[in-house]
Design a protein around this motif. Structure first.
Motif, PDB file in Angstrom:
ATOM      1  N   SER A 170       0.780  -1.043   0.016  1.00  0.00           N
ATOM      2  CA  SER A 170      -0.231   0.291   0.103  1.00  0.00           C
ATOM      3  C   SER A 170       0.862   1.187   0.268  1.00  0.00           C
ATOM      4  CB  SER A 170      -1.073   0.138   1.185  1.00  0.00           C
ATOM      5  OG  SER A 170      -0.146   0.137   2.407  1.00  0.00           O
ATOM      6  N   VAL A 171       0.576   2.697  -0.400  1.00  0.00           N
ATOM      7  CA  VAL A 171       0.664   3.238  -0.488  1.00  0.00           C
ATOM      8  C   VAL A 171      -0.494   4.598   0.061  1.00  0.00           C
ATOM      9  CG1 VAL A 171       2.619   5.800  -2.025  1.00  0.00           C
ATOM     10  CG2 VAL A 171       2.280   3.100  -2.160  1.00  0.00           C
ATOM     11  N   ASP A 172       0.321   5.447   1.374  1.00  0.00           N
ATOM     12  CA  ASP A 172      -0.491   5.868   1.938  1.00  0.00           C
ATOM     13  C   ASP A 172      -1.637   5.573   2.186  1.00  0.00           C
ATOM     14  OD1 ASP A 172       1.642   8.402   2.296  1.00  0.00           O
ATOM     15  OD2 ASP A 172       1.126   9.013  -0.070  1.00  0.00           O
ATOM     16  N   GLY A 173      -2.003   4.583   3.098  1.00  0.00           N
ATOM     17  CA  GLY A 173      -2.873   3.814   2.825  1.00  0.00           C
ATOM     18  C   GLY A 173      -3.884   2.666   1.982  1.00  0.00           C
ATOM     19  N   LYS A 174      -3.385   3.970   0.624  1.00  0.00           N
ATOM     20  CA  LYS A 174      -4.406   3.000  -0.638  1.00  0.00           C
ATOM     21  C   LYS A 174      -3.954   1.779  -0.933  1.00  0.00           C
ATOM     22  CE  LYS A 174      -2.679   6.575  -3.373  1.00  0.00           C
ATOM     23  NZ  LYS A 174      -2.554   7.399  -2.209  1.00  0.00           N
ATOM     24  N   PRO A 175      -4.745   0.490  -1.145  1.00  0.00           N
ATOM     25  CA  PRO A 175      -4.148  -0.728  -2.098  1.00  0.00           C
ATOM     26  C   PRO A 175      -3.424  -0.636  -2.939  1.00  0.00           C
ATOM     27  CG  PRO A 175      -6.420  -0.799  -2.400  1.00  0.00           C
ATOM     28  CD  PRO A 175      -6.404   1.079  -1.477  1.00  0.00           C
ATOM     29  N   VAL A 176      -2.345  -0.985  -3.224  1.00  0.00           N
ATOM     30  CA  VAL A 176      -1.564  -1.144  -4.253  1.00  0.00           C
ATOM     31  C   VAL A 176      -1.818  -2.546  -5.559  1.00  0.00           C
ATOM     32  CG1 VAL A 176       1.183  -1.577  -5.551  1.00  0.00           C
ATOM     33  CG2 VAL A 176       0.154   0.165  -3.920  1.00  0.00           C
ATOM     34  N   ASN A 177      -2.476  -3.539  -4.351  1.00  0.00           N
ATOM     35  CA  ASN A 177      -2.674  -4.792  -4.875  1.00  0.00           C
ATOM     36  C   ASN A 177      -3.988  -4.596  -5.664  1.00  0.00           C
ATOM     37  OD1 ASN A 177      -1.058  -5.280  -2.576  1.00  0.00           O
ATOM     38  ND2 ASN A 177      -0.460  -7.322  -3.908  1.00  0.00           N
ATOM     39  N   MET A 178      -4.257  -5.140  -6.816  1.00  0.00           N
ATOM     40  CA  MET A 178      -5.606  -5.707  -7.934  1.00  0.00           C
ATOM     41  C   MET A 178      -5.647  -6.553  -8.198  1.00  0.00           C
ATOM     42  SD  MET A 178      -6.156  -2.742  -9.165  1.00  0.00           S
ATOM     43  CE  MET A 178      -5.050  -1.160  -8.927  1.00  0.00           C
ATOM     44  N   VAL A 179      -6.870  -7.170  -6.991  1.00  0.00           N
ATOM     45  CA  VAL A 179      -7.051  -7.950  -7.052  1.00  0.00           C
ATOM     46  C   VAL A 179      -8.152  -8.870  -8.326  1.00  0.00           C
ATOM     47  CG1 VAL A 179      -8.360  -8.028  -4.254  1.00  0.00           C
ATOM     48  CG2 VAL A 179     -10.324  -7.255  -6.075  1.00  0.00           C
ATOM     49  N   SER A 180      -8.282  -9.899  -8.788  1.00  0.00           N
ATOM     50  CA  SER A 180      -8.784 -10.376  -9.322  1.00  0.00           C
ATOM     51  C   SER A 180      -8.297  -9.372 -11.175  1.00  0.00           C
ATOM     52  CB  SER A 180     -10.576 -10.541 -10.153  1.00  0.00           C
ATOM     53  OG  SER A 180     -10.584 -11.563  -8.778  1.00  0.00           O
ATOM     54  N   HIS A 181      -6.900  -9.403 -11.048  1.00  0.00           N
ATOM     55  CA  HIS A 181      -6.470  -8.709 -12.311  1.00  0.00           C
ATOM     56  C   HIS A 181      -6.273  -9.549 -13.450  1.00  0.00           C
ATOM     57  CE1 HIS A 181      -3.163  -6.584 -14.422  1.00  0.00           C
ATOM     58  NE2 HIS A 181      -3.538  -5.675 -13.544  1.00  0.00           N
ATOM     59  N   ALA A 182      -5.953  -9.415 -14.459  1.00  0.00           N
ATOM     60  CA  ALA A 182      -6.045  -9.459 -15.833  1.00  0.00           C
ATOM     61  C   ALA A 182      -5.154  -9.913 -16.235  1.00  0.00           C
ATOM     62  CB  ALA A 182      -6.580  -8.802 -17.376  1.00  0.00           C
ATOM     63  N   HIS A 183      -3.987  -9.870 -15.559  1.00  0.00           N
ATOM     64  CA  HIS A 183      -2.504 -11.025 -15.889  1.00  0.00           C
ATOM     65  C   HIS A 183      -2.518 -11.512 -14.400  1.00  0.00           C
ATOM     66  CE1 HIS A 183       1.355 -11.643 -17.493  1.00  0.00           C
ATOM     67  NE2 HIS A 183       2.061 -10.933 -16.128  1.00  0.00           N
ATOM     68  N   GLY A 184      -2.916 -11.605 -13.988  1.00  0.00           N
ATOM     69  CA  GLY A 184      -2.782 -12.427 -12.281  1.00  0.00           C
ATOM     70  C   GLY A 184      -3.601 -11.773 -10.818  1.00  0.00           C
ATOM     71  N   GLN A 185      -4.107 -13.017  -9.852  1.00  0.00           N
ATOM     72  CA  GLN A 185      -4.033 -12.556  -8.424  1.00  0.00           C
ATOM     73  C   GLN A 185      -3.115 -11.694  -7.557  1.00  0.00           C
ATOM     74  OE1 GLN A 185      -6.601 -11.898  -7.581  1.00  0.00           O
ATOM     75  NE2 GLN A 185      -7.313 -12.787  -5.293  1.00  0.00           N
ATOM     76  N   GLY A 186      -3.450  -9.931  -7.796  1.00  0.00           N
ATOM     77  CA  GLY A 186      -2.611  -9.503  -6.403  1.00  0.00           C
ATOM     78  C   GLY A 186      -2.087  -8.126  -7.260  1.00  0.00           C
ATOM     79  N   TYR A 187      -1.717  -8.976  -8.443  1.00  0.00           N
ATOM     80  CA  TYR A 187      -1.042  -8.004  -9.487  1.00  0.00           C
ATOM     81  C   TYR A 187      -0.308  -6.451  -9.048  1.00  0.00           C
ATOM     82  CZ  TYR A 187       0.949  -5.807 -13.373  1.00  0.00           C
ATOM     83  OH  TYR A 187       1.564  -5.601 -14.680  1.00  0.00           O
ATOM     84  N   ALA A 188       0.732  -5.824  -8.584  1.00  0.00           N
ATOM     85  CA  ALA A 188       0.916  -4.517  -7.952  1.00  0.00           C
ATOM     86  C   ALA A 188       1.834  -3.791  -8.627  1.00  0.00           C
ATOM     87  CB  ALA A 188       1.670  -5.835  -5.885  1.00  0.00           C
ATOM     88  N   ASP A 189       1.633  -3.366  -9.117  1.00  0.00           N
ATOM     89  CA  ASP A 189       2.511  -1.873  -9.436  1.00  0.00           C
ATOM     90  C   ASP A 189       2.311  -0.873  -8.681  1.00  0.00           C
ATOM     91  OD1 ASP A 189       3.508  -0.705 -12.513  1.00  0.00           O
ATOM     92  OD2 ASP A 189       1.975  -0.668 -13.459  1.00  0.00           O
ATOM     93  N   MET A 190       4.130  -0.270  -8.947  1.00  0.00           N
ATOM     94  CA  MET A 190       4.585   0.151  -7.665  1.00  0.00           C
ATOM     95  C   MET A 190       5.196   1.864  -8.996  1.00  0.00           C
ATOM     96  SD  MET A 190       4.237   0.160  -4.687  1.00  0.00           S
ATOM     97  CE  MET A 190       5.940   1.347  -4.398  1.00  0.00           C
ATOM     98  N   HIS A 191       5.061   1.254 -10.303  1.00  0.00           N
ATOM     99  CA  HIS A 191       5.748   2.771 -10.920  1.00  0.00           C
ATOM    100  C   HIS A 191       4.958   3.999 -11.631  1.00  0.00           C
ATOM    101  CE1 HIS A 191       6.687  -0.988 -13.113  1.00  0.00           C
ATOM    102  NE2 HIS A 191       7.815  -1.225 -13.025  1.00  0.00           N
ATOM    103  N   PHE A 192       3.898   4.080 -10.406  1.00  0.00           N
ATOM    104  CA  PHE A 192       3.059   5.155 -10.077  1.00  0.00           C
ATOM    105  C   PHE A 192       3.287   6.385  -8.501  1.00  0.00           C
ATOM    106  CE2 PHE A 192       0.813   2.250  -7.033  1.00  0.00           C
ATOM    107  CZ  PHE A 192       0.608   3.697  -6.394  1.00  0.00           C
ATOM    108  N   VAL A 193       4.688   5.763  -8.243  1.00  0.00           N
ATOM    109  CA  VAL A 193       5.765   5.713  -7.230  1.00  0.00           C
ATOM    110  C   VAL A 193       6.653   6.498  -7.255  1.00  0.00           C
ATOM    111  CG1 VAL A 193       6.412   5.653  -5.177  1.00  0.00           C
ATOM    112  CG2 VAL A 193       4.386   4.744  -5.693  1.00  0.00           C
ATOM    113  N   ILE A 194       6.829   8.267  -7.651  1.00  0.00           N
ATOM    114  CA  ILE A 194       7.941   8.763  -7.733  1.00  0.00           C
ATOM    115  C   ILE A 194       9.238   8.627  -6.446  1.00  0.00           C
ATOM    116  CG2 ILE A 194       9.153  11.027  -7.472  1.00  0.00           C
ATOM    117  CD1 ILE A 194       6.181  11.802  -8.940  1.00  0.00           C
ATOM    118  N   PRO A 195       9.853   8.055  -6.576  1.00  0.00           N
ATOM    119  CA  PRO A 195      10.350   7.647  -4.948  1.00  0.00           C
ATOM    120  C   PRO A 195      11.347   8.335  -4.546  1.00  0.00           C
ATOM    121  CG  PRO A 195      12.074   7.274  -7.558  1.00  0.00           C
ATOM    122  CD  PRO A 195      10.673   7.775  -7.877  1.00  0.00           C
ATOM    123  N   GLU A 196      11.236   9.988  -5.566  1.00  0.00           N
ATOM    124  CA  GLU A 196      12.385  11.003  -4.465  1.00  0.00           C
ATOM    125  C   GLU A 196      10.894  11.421  -3.135  1.00  0.00           C
ATOM    126  OE1 GLU A 196      14.677  11.241  -7.546  1.00  0.00           O
ATOM    127  OE2 GLU A 196      12.634  10.165  -7.599  1.00  0.00           O
TER     128      GLU A 196
END
Length: 746
Positions: A170-196
């Motif tokens: 999660s990021v700031d309380g928002k879940p990253v994992n996507m349930v029942s995702h088209a590619h796979g269960q729990g799909y968690a794409d972190m690329h929307f986070v700016i590391p800085e």
């Protein structure tokens, strides 16, 4: 009546025999007057202590006339304050300073003592990419096998977690994992986070945390973004493979905001790269992020934030070893270079933190996410279709709405302190057009294998209680999750809504014993779970659809020397029967019971005031229980892994890191007849930093070793082959990769 009066007199007399003082205070940074969340306050010579809340406040009761408080926050100078029946709230201002491990205590007022390591790592090792922030978790490995735009494959505690099946992120309380995702269960794409803009990392391994629900089997990670920028900045990076990255983070209110108890900033990131592959990735990504904080009054804070992200790329996929060995393609070549994808995510959220009593505060968070995903892959080449090939498209559009409320309360009972946390909430996912289609060259649709609409709802409640009894901390919790699953199969002629529902209760029991100020022992136990794909739920008619995980950790954190912190843990995890939806084939695949046991070892050492060393080593024995000996290996599950490095931060402004990571050989299939070959890769960076600017050089794979980042045992067929071949397919790891950067602060 007289007996009652006598009993009451004895009780009152015994309570009044304890002279105690109540201390309320607030801890802030002397540099910018901002609240320091999570600062520790320890009563010198005792096991009594607490941490600050979201507003920087703390409340502490002491059975004494006076006391000395040890106040600590990583990256700030430790203070020792003498208090004696204070009549007013204490305001404690901490001074920023260089990190000194000798000033960090291993005393802990909660069961997450290992988070000390993450705080140290965040302070010392800023990361340069969104996927790298996951590596703050000791023992966690990632692999990218789709050109940089797809979510990373994750490995932790003997799990091939795929893209997120067994870790809650999660990021700031928002879940990253996507349930029942088209590619796979729990799909968690972190690329929307700016590391800085990452401020802190909260993580835990195992199933022991009542505030964590779905996917929390191997562990969880919760990232927090900065509430306020220290400085505005602009950064530009450039390097090999036509790589360009730029970042800007701008403080919008400055000193005027500080005087009005508010802050606001915006941040943006843009990246282009072709990657090292013979067929260019044509990768681009942009991120925009904004955050606003307003202290409405002394006891109430509002946080608003919004972000949007977009990415598009081509990729070369996994290639078979035989194609490289026969000279058909190079290590960075492709069999089907029309693979790739496009994805995006937009988030808005609001959080209201409110202090509703001297020792009680409430956090309310509501969020909404709009998400889309389209991915083209070809894992088997011409196995199924010798004419057109086996390319597939996975696509969905999703909206996600959620809310959670958390209550925190501290108090005393019979002379002992206790801490209560409780929460309720819900999450509702609506995935439209969840699709798996056979395609050619991304353009021609041949056959839809799956196409439907998914609705999944999860309501939850939990309570978590901690008691500090002298040196012993006892933590007990229980969590209730309720799920409702709906699926409409759009490939069917008639409209049919398939529906299932299920509830699960997850108890937790944990102990922490403080031997002395430099040594604590902990024992953790509890159950967790991960939900399976909605299409599995309806296919199984609601049976065996929320498999439990049972775990236990026994470990210790200690300081054998002032400058050395060590954490060692022996652990065990058992999983019940699972059913997994394989998104790449649109089939339901059952798997049996599994168990994993292992040892985790982490150490942080300060060699000199400006030189730090760190090391993490992990051993795991993962096995399938229901299979015969020798055929019970879990494919791709790590056995031996390790990470270590040196970090230097000199007063002259020169700083940097040298780090190496090791992942040992592991089985690629159930009988270990195929091996996923291990690797050792080293990275380095060096910078010169001032208050106004920073210049630096970064090198990935500094020794230019050939390594396989992702590996799978796959049956495939090449265009000229009459029969399929089963062997390891791999994505080559990044070769020597040089980048330079320049940052301007203002």
């Amino acid at each position: 009546m007289k007996f009652f009066q006598l009993s009451l007199f004895l009780v009152v007399s015994s309570l009044s025999a304890f002279a105690h003082i109540s201390i309320q205070g607030r801890i802030i940074s002397d540099e910018d007057q901002q609240a320091l969340y999570g600062a520790t306050i320890q009563v010198k010579g005792t096991q009594t202590g607490t941490t600050t809340d979201q507003f920087g406040y703390f409340d502490l009761s002491i059975d004494a006339e006076k006391a000395e408080l040890i106040v600590q926050y990583i990256g700030y100078e430790t203070q020792i304050i003498e208090v004696q029946r204070p009549n007013e709230e204490l305001i404690i201002k901490l001074q920023p300073t260089s990190l000194m491990l000798s000033e960090i205590s291993v005393q802990s007022s909660n069961i997450k003592s290992i988070n000390q390591l993450a705080k140290i790592d965040v302070e010392l090792r800023p990361v340069n990419s969104s996927q790298e922030i996951l590596r703050y978790v000791p023992g966690l490995f990632i692999a990218q096998h789709a050109g940089g735009g797809k979510a990373e494959q994750i490995f932790l505690r003997g799990f091939d977690i795929d893209h997120g099946t067994d870790i809650s992120i999660s990021v700031d309380g928002k879940p990253v994992n996507m349930v029942s995702h088209a590619h796979g269960q729990g799909y968690a794409d972190m690329h929307f986070v700016i590391p800085e803009i990452i401020e802190s990392v909260d993580f835990g391994k195992g199933t022991y945390y009542a505030d964590q629900g779905n996917f929390n089997t191997a562990g969880y990670v919760d990232f927090r973004t900065k509430n306020k920028l220290d400085k505005s900045m602009v950064k530009v990076e450039g390097g090999q493979f036509n790589t360009v990255r730029s970042v800007a983070a701008i403080d919008l209110l400055g000193e005027k905001g500080n005087s009005n108890n508010q802050s606001a900033y915006i941040a943006g990131e843009f990246m282009l790269t072709d990657g090292p592959f013979e067929s260019p990735q044509n990768f681009y990504r942009y991120n925009l992020f904004g955050k606003y904080n307003q202290l409405l009054n002394a006891n109430r804070m509002l946080t608003l934030q919004a972000s949007t992200f977009r990415s598009e790329w081509d990729h070369s996929g996994q290639i078979p070893i035989r194609a490289v060995e026969q000279g058909l393609i190079g290590r960075f070549g492709a069999i089907d270079d029309t693979e790739g994808g496009i994805t995006g995510r937009t988030d808005i959220s609001a959080t209201l933190d409110e202090k509703i009593g001297e020792k009680t505060y409430l956090e309310n968070n509501i969020y909404f996410t709009q998400y889309d995903f389209e991915l083209y892959s070809n894992f088997t080449f011409f196995l199924e279709d010798p004419i057109n090939g086996d390319q597939i498209k996975q696509k969905e559009e999703r909206s996600l709405l959620g809310y959670q409320s958390k209550l925190h309360h501290e108090g005393r009972l019979m002379g002992y302190s206790f801490n209560t946390s409780a929460g309720i909430g819900f999450r509702h996912d609506k995935s439209n057009g969840n699709e798996l289609t056979r395609t050619v060259n991304r353009r021609t649709n041949l056959e839809r294998l799956a196409f439907g609409d998914i609705t999944e709802s999860n309501a939850f409640a939990y309570i978590n209680e901690s008691w500090q009894i002298n040196r012993l901390l006892i933590n007990a919790g229980v969590r209730l999750d309720y799920f409702k699953f709906n699926y409409i199969d759009n490939l069917q002629t008639n409209f049919v809504r398939q529906s299932e529902q299920k509830s699960i209760i997850s108890p937790k029991l944990n102990f922490n014993y403080q031997v002395n100020s430099n040594w604590n022992l902990y024992l953790k136990s509890g159950t967790g779970f991960h939900s399976n794909d909605t299409r599995v739920m309806v296919a199984q008619n609601g049976d065996d659809i929320l498999p439990r995980a049972y775990g236990a950790d026994f470990g210790s954190q200690f300081k054998p020397f002032d400058n050395l912190i060590v954490d060692v843990t022996a652990w065990y995890l058992f999983l019940e029967q699972e059913f997994v939806y394989v998104g790449d084939a649109a089939v339901v695949e059952p798997s049996g019971r599994t168990e994993r046991k292992g040892i985790d070892l982490s150490a942080r050492y300060q060699i000199l005031p400006w030189l730090y060393a760190d090391a993490d080593f992990n051993y795991t024995e993962p096995r399938s229980i229901d299979e015969a000996e020798g055929e019970n290996y879990i494919p791709l599950a790590p056995i031996y892994s390790g990470v270590g490095g040196l970090t230097f931060k000199h007063n002259s402004g020169i700083n940097g890191t040298f780090r190496a990571r090791y992942l040992g050989d592991r089985p690629a299939n159930e009988d270990f007849s195929e091996t996923a070959v291990g690797y050792i890769v080293a990275d380095a960076n060096i910078n010169y930093s001032t208050s106004k600017f920073e210049i630096g050089i970064m090198v990935d794979n500094i020794f230019n070793v050939d390594w396989r980042e992702a590996q799978f045992d796959t049956e495939s067929r090449l265009p000229f082959e009459s029969d399929p071949v089963s062997e390891v397919h791999f994505t080559p790891g990044t070769p020597f990769f040089l980048r330079a950067k320049f940052s301007l602060f203002f």
